[in-house]
Design an enzyme around this catalytic site. Structure first.
Site, short mmCIF file in Angstrom:
data_model
loop_
_atom_site.label_atom_id
_atom_site.label_comp_id
_atom_site.label_asym_id
_atom_site.label_seq_id
_atom_site.Cartn_x
_atom_site.Cartn_y
_atom_site.Cartn_z
N CYS A 162 0.84 -1.19 0.00
CA CYS A 162 0.00 0.00 0.00
C CYS A 162 0.88 1.26 0.00
O CYS A 162 1.61 1.48 -0.95
CB CYS A 162 -1.00 -0.03 1.16
SG CYS A 162 -2.36 1.17 0.95
N HIS B 55 -3.83 -4.84 -0.28
CA HIS B 55 -3.38 -5.39 1.00
C HIS B 55 -3.41 -6.91 0.94
O HIS B 55 -4.47 -7.51 1.08
CB HIS B 55 -4.27 -4.90 2.14
CG HIS B 55 -4.04 -3.47 2.52
ND1 HIS B 55 -3.09 -3.09 3.44
CD2 HIS B 55 -4.61 -2.33 2.07
CE1 HIS B 55 -3.10 -1.77 3.57
NE2 HIS B 55 -4.01 -1.28 2.74
N GLU C 248 -2.46 -8.95 3.16
CA GLU C 248 -2.86 -9.47 4.47
C GLU C 248 -4.37 -9.43 4.67
O GLU C 248 -4.90 -10.06 5.58
CB GLU C 248 -2.15 -8.71 5.59
CG GLU C 248 -2.67 -7.32 5.90
CD GLU C 248 -2.18 -6.23 4.95
OE1 GLU C 248 -2.43 -5.05 5.24
OE2 GLU C 248 -1.55 -6.56 3.93
#
EC number: 4.3.2.10
Length: 211
Positions: free
Chosen positions: A86, A191, A193
């Site tokens: 990001c 992202h 994650e």
């Protein structure tokens, strides 16, 4: 066991990134959350997360004495793999145009500018799942299928000067780079994650990447 330096400079998604990396490391890597220049300089891999505005994130990184120099020693001096996430990807740029002009790391020439969809009905910030397109033949990104969805939350995007540095695109009113890479340096606007199975698969490939 290889060490992964996850750079701590006050970024908002640090813990979720740490948790995701630890989950897929499975004993093959030690995830070290750190701003210790010595640990960063000696790491086998470096991950730079990021949430927030370009200028404040760059200021936060600069405020950690010796961290940028240690990252450069590891990534450019020893050639260790690097992943920006990001705003961590955006900081690779030459400059960011958020709240004025702020110099970036300059590792991949280009600039970070605001998403400006022609359709006023399209909301900024861009938050949610979007499909990847024009995925390049790259060890980290080629396994993504065109059309595979990942999770984004951002208002600005990094536009490299050389289109060859773009590894995938996404669209939110207009097309923007979703992933970049040059040599042993890579970054993603989304992202991983928060992108469930596709995101974890990307992180696993990063831990195995030999650029």
């Amino acid at each position: 066991m290889q060490s992964v330096a996850l750079i701590d400079y006050g970024s908002g998604n640090l813990r979720s990134a740490e948790k995701a990396l630890a989950r897929i490391a499975e004993g093959t890597a030690e995830i070290v959350v750190t701003h210790d220049p010595d640990l960063i300089a000696k790491a086998d891999r470096v991950v730079l997360p990021g949430v927030g505005a370009f200028a404040s994130c760059m200021a936060g990184l600069q405020a950690r004495a010796g961290v940028i120099e240690a990252m450069e020693a590891a990534v450019h001096g020893r050639g260790v793999p690097f992943l920006g996430i990001c705003v961590g990807m955006q900081l690779l740029a030459s400059r960011g145009l958020e709240f004025g002009e702020t110099p970036g790391l300059g590792w991949i020439p280009g600039e970070v500018r605001k998403l400006e969809p022609a359709d006023p009905a399209i909301k900024i910030p861009h938050m949610g799942w979007n499909a990847l397109s024009d995925v390049a033949d790259h060890p980290l990104f080629a396994p993504f299928r065109n059309g595979e969805a990942v999770y984004f939350t951002h208002s600005f995007a990094f536009f490299p000067s050389d289109p060859a540095d773009v590894m995938a695109y996404a669209e939110h009113g207009d097309r923007f780079p979703a992933a970049v890479a040059r040599g042993n340096v890579a970054g993603v606007q989304f992202h991983p994650e928060k992108s469930q199975k596709p995101g974890l698969a990307l992180l696993k490939r990063f831990l195995e990447w030999r650029p």
